[in-house]
Design a protein around this motif. Structure first.
Motif, PDB file in Angstrom:
ATOM      1  N   ALA A 186      14.042 105.022  38.087  1.00  0.00           N
ATOM      2  CA  ALA A 186      14.314 106.090  37.650  1.00  0.00           C
ATOM      3  C   ALA A 186      16.338 105.776  37.446  1.00  0.00           C
ATOM      4  N   LEU A 187      16.752 105.108  37.845  1.00  0.00           N
ATOM      5  CA  LEU A 187      18.291 104.760  37.520  1.00  0.00           C
ATOM      6  C   LEU A 187      18.301 103.549  36.664  1.00  0.00           C
ATOM      7  N   GLU A 188      17.735 102.450  37.107  1.00  0.00           N
ATOM      8  CA  GLU A 188      18.437 101.280  36.372  1.00  0.00           C
ATOM      9  C   GLU A 188      17.207 100.621  35.691  1.00  0.00           C
ATOM     10  N   ARG A 189      15.762 101.345  35.655  1.00  0.00           N
ATOM     11  CA  ARG A 189      14.538 100.074  34.974  1.00  0.00           C
ATOM     12  C   ARG A 189      13.235 100.949  34.730  1.00  0.00           C
ATOM     13  N   PRO A 190      14.385 101.529  33.692  1.00  0.00           N
ATOM     14  CA  PRO A 190      13.185 103.315  33.168  1.00  0.00           C
ATOM     15  C   PRO A 190      11.757 102.590  32.417  1.00  0.00           C
ATOM     16  N   ASP A 191      12.290 101.220  31.644  1.00  0.00           N
ATOM     17  CA  ASP A 191      11.373 100.893  31.442  1.00  0.00           C
ATOM     18  C   ASP A 191      10.094  99.750  31.790  1.00  0.00           C
ATOM     19  N   ASP A 192      10.399  99.607  33.242  1.00  0.00           N
ATOM     20  CA  ASP A 192       9.379  98.822  34.055  1.00  0.00           C
ATOM     21  C   ASP A 192       8.663 100.041  34.912  1.00  0.00           C
ATOM     22  N   SER A 193       7.171 100.104  34.852  1.00  0.00           N
ATOM     23  CA  SER A 193       6.396 100.609  35.411  1.00  0.00           C
ATOM     24  C   SER A 193       6.532 100.472  36.757  1.00  0.00           C
ATOM     25  N   LEU A 194       5.961 101.413  37.387  1.00  0.00           N
ATOM     26  CA  LEU A 194       6.749 101.752  39.129  1.00  0.00           C
ATOM     27  C   LEU A 194       5.755 100.751  39.943  1.00  0.00           C
ATOM     28  N   ALA A 195       4.736 100.363  39.326  1.00  0.00           N
ATOM     29  CA  ALA A 195       3.695  99.371  40.346  1.00  0.00           C
ATOM     30  C   ALA A 195       4.465  98.224  39.905  1.00  0.00           C
ATOM     31  N   LEU A 196       4.880  97.748  39.140  1.00  0.00           N
ATOM     32  CA  LEU A 196       5.541  96.350  39.448  1.00  0.00           C
ATOM     33  C   LEU A 196       7.150  96.859  39.864  1.00  0.00           C
ATOM     34  N   LEU A 197       8.161  98.106  39.660  1.00  0.00           N
ATOM     35  CA  LEU A 197       8.741  97.460  41.157  1.00  0.00           C
ATOM     36  C   LEU A 197       8.247  97.650  41.571  1.00  0.00           C
ATOM     37  N   GLU A 198       7.024  98.757  42.507  1.00  0.00           N
ATOM     38  CA  GLU A 198       6.472  98.423  43.597  1.00  0.00           C
ATOM     39  C   GLU A 198       6.925  97.148  44.656  1.00  0.00           C
ATOM     40  N   GLU A 199       5.792  96.526  43.309  1.00  0.00           N
ATOM     41  CA  GLU A 199       5.645  95.067  43.885  1.00  0.00           C
ATOM     42  C   GLU A 199       6.906  93.852  44.784  1.00  0.00           C
ATOM     43  N   HIS A 200       7.655  94.287  43.171  1.00  0.00           N
ATOM     44  CA  HIS A 200       9.563  93.724  43.532  1.00  0.00           C
ATOM     45  C   HIS A 200       9.744  94.328  44.823  1.00  0.00           C
ATOM     46  N   TYR A 201       9.901  95.030  44.727  1.00  0.00           N
ATOM     47  CA  TYR A 201      10.454  95.635  46.412  1.00  0.00           C
ATOM     48  C   TYR A 201       9.794  95.491  47.824  1.00  0.00           C
ATOM     49  N   GLY A 202       8.405  95.607  47.663  1.00  0.00           N
ATOM     50  CA  GLY A 202       7.670  95.175  48.423  1.00  0.00           C
ATOM     51  C   GLY A 202       7.798  94.247  49.661  1.00  0.00           C
ATOM     52  N   PRO A 203       6.892  93.786  50.459  1.00  0.00           N
ATOM     53  CA  PRO A 203       6.977  93.126  51.224  1.00  0.00           C
ATOM     54  C   PRO A 203       7.734  91.324  50.582  1.00  0.00           C
ATOM     55  N   ARG A 204       6.859  90.946  49.791  1.00  0.00           N
ATOM     56  CA  ARG A 204       7.442  90.004  49.448  1.00  0.00           C
ATOM     57  C   ARG A 204       8.911  89.863  48.825  1.00  0.00           C
ATOM     58  N   TYR A 205       9.550  90.740  48.701  1.00  0.00           N
ATOM     59  CA  TYR A 205      10.930  90.902  48.085  1.00  0.00           C
ATOM     60  C   TYR A 205      12.018  90.102  49.318  1.00  0.00           C
ATOM     61  N   ALA A 206      11.499  89.720  50.539  1.00  0.00           N
ATOM     62  CA  ALA A 206      12.059  89.347  51.686  1.00  0.00           C
ATOM     63  C   ALA A 206      12.070  87.991  51.570  1.00  0.00           C
ATOM     64  N   GLU A 207      10.876  87.424  50.728  1.00  0.00           N
ATOM     65  CA  GLU A 207      11.157  85.664  50.356  1.00  0.00           C
ATOM     66  C   GLU A 207      12.154  84.875  49.066  1.00  0.00           C
ATOM     67  N   GLY A 208      12.996  85.823  48.930  1.00  0.00           N
ATOM     68  CA  GLY A 208      14.067  86.136  47.826  1.00  0.00           C
ATOM     69  C   GLY A 208      15.451  85.895  48.359  1.00  0.00           C
ATOM     70  N   LEU A 209      15.260  86.308  49.303  1.00  0.00           N
ATOM     71  CA  LEU A 209      16.900  85.900  50.214  1.00  0.00           C
ATOM     72  C   LEU A 209      17.592  85.193  49.905  1.00  0.00           C
ATOM     73  N   TYR A 210      17.038  83.825  49.955  1.00  0.00           N
ATOM     74  CA  TYR A 210      17.898  82.373  49.912  1.00  0.00           C
ATOM     75  C   TYR A 210      17.440  81.195  48.754  1.00  0.00           C
TER      76      TYR A 210
END
Length: 210
Positions: A186-210
């Motif tokens: 809604a606020l930052e990445r309107p051109d990206d699909s919701l499915a892509l964003l849900e994957e990005h911020y999903g369980p794998r998000y924690a893999e990029g902490l470091y």
């Protein structure tokens, strides 16, 4: 529509503040210290989260959370701390502020505790130092660290956390607002699909902490 035009009765002086609020008790007024006590060191050794407040040359402000395993803040001596900088969004809001104005305010939290440890001081951005090897987490050695010289340090009471029920699981409602993915859509990445964003911020998000 709500506007900032008022009507407001504004407070414009410290004397007016004191008339409304009163004077602090002596033990509160005089509790700030300029060096770490053993109890402060114990708190830092167990705290996994710090909020860092900075201000730019123009007065604009920023507060940035810093989190790592407990004890991530290193005590270099009784008046000096070191805080690792981890990969983030690369906006560098706080770091850019420090380049212009070194004064920082830190609040260290301990999950489940309402009281906090507050530190005010002056920060430098360091790109290399021997203690960087002591900041390695998951094989990640920070590229930068903040070295903070303490001006004052004190413990803060728990009233805000008690009022807010912050640590009371019965008060938590994480699903009462849209997910991080939906907010980004809604606020930052309107051109990206919701499915892509849900994957990005999903369980794998924690893999990029470091």
């Amino acid at each position: 529509m709500t506007t900032a035009s008022g009507p407001f009765t504004e407070v414009t002086s410290e004397s007016e503040l004191r008339e409304l609020i009163g004077e602090p008790a002596p033990y509160t007024r005089d509790k700030a210290r300029s060096a770490l006590h053993a109890l402060d060191r114990d708190w830092l050794a167990r705290s996994p989260l710090c909020l860092i407040a900075t201000s730019g040359a123009d007065g604009s402000c920023d507060v940035s959370p810093k989190g790592d395993p407990p004890g991530f803040t290193l005590v270099l001596d009784d008046r000096t701390l070191a805080i690792p900088d981890r990969p983030g969004n690369k906006r560098l809001d706080g770091l850019r502020n420090i380049l212009a104005n070194p004064h920082v305010g830190l609040i260290y939290l301990l999950p489940g505790r309402g009281d906090t440890l507050r530190i005010n001081g002056r920060a430098r951005i360091v790109r290399e130092a021997p203690f960087f090897d002591d900041m390695i987490v998951r094989r990640n050695r920070p590229r930068l660290a903040l070295v903070v010289e303490i001006d004052e340090i004190f413990h803060h009471c728990s009233k805000a956390f008690l009022r807010s029920h912050t640590w009371d699981p019965d008060s938590w409602q994480p699903g009462s607002l849209p997910s991080r993915a939906r907010i980004a859509k809604a606020l930052e990445r309107p051109d990206d699909s919701l499915a892509l964003l849900e994957e990005h911020y999903g369980p794998r998000y924690a893999e990029g902490l470091y």
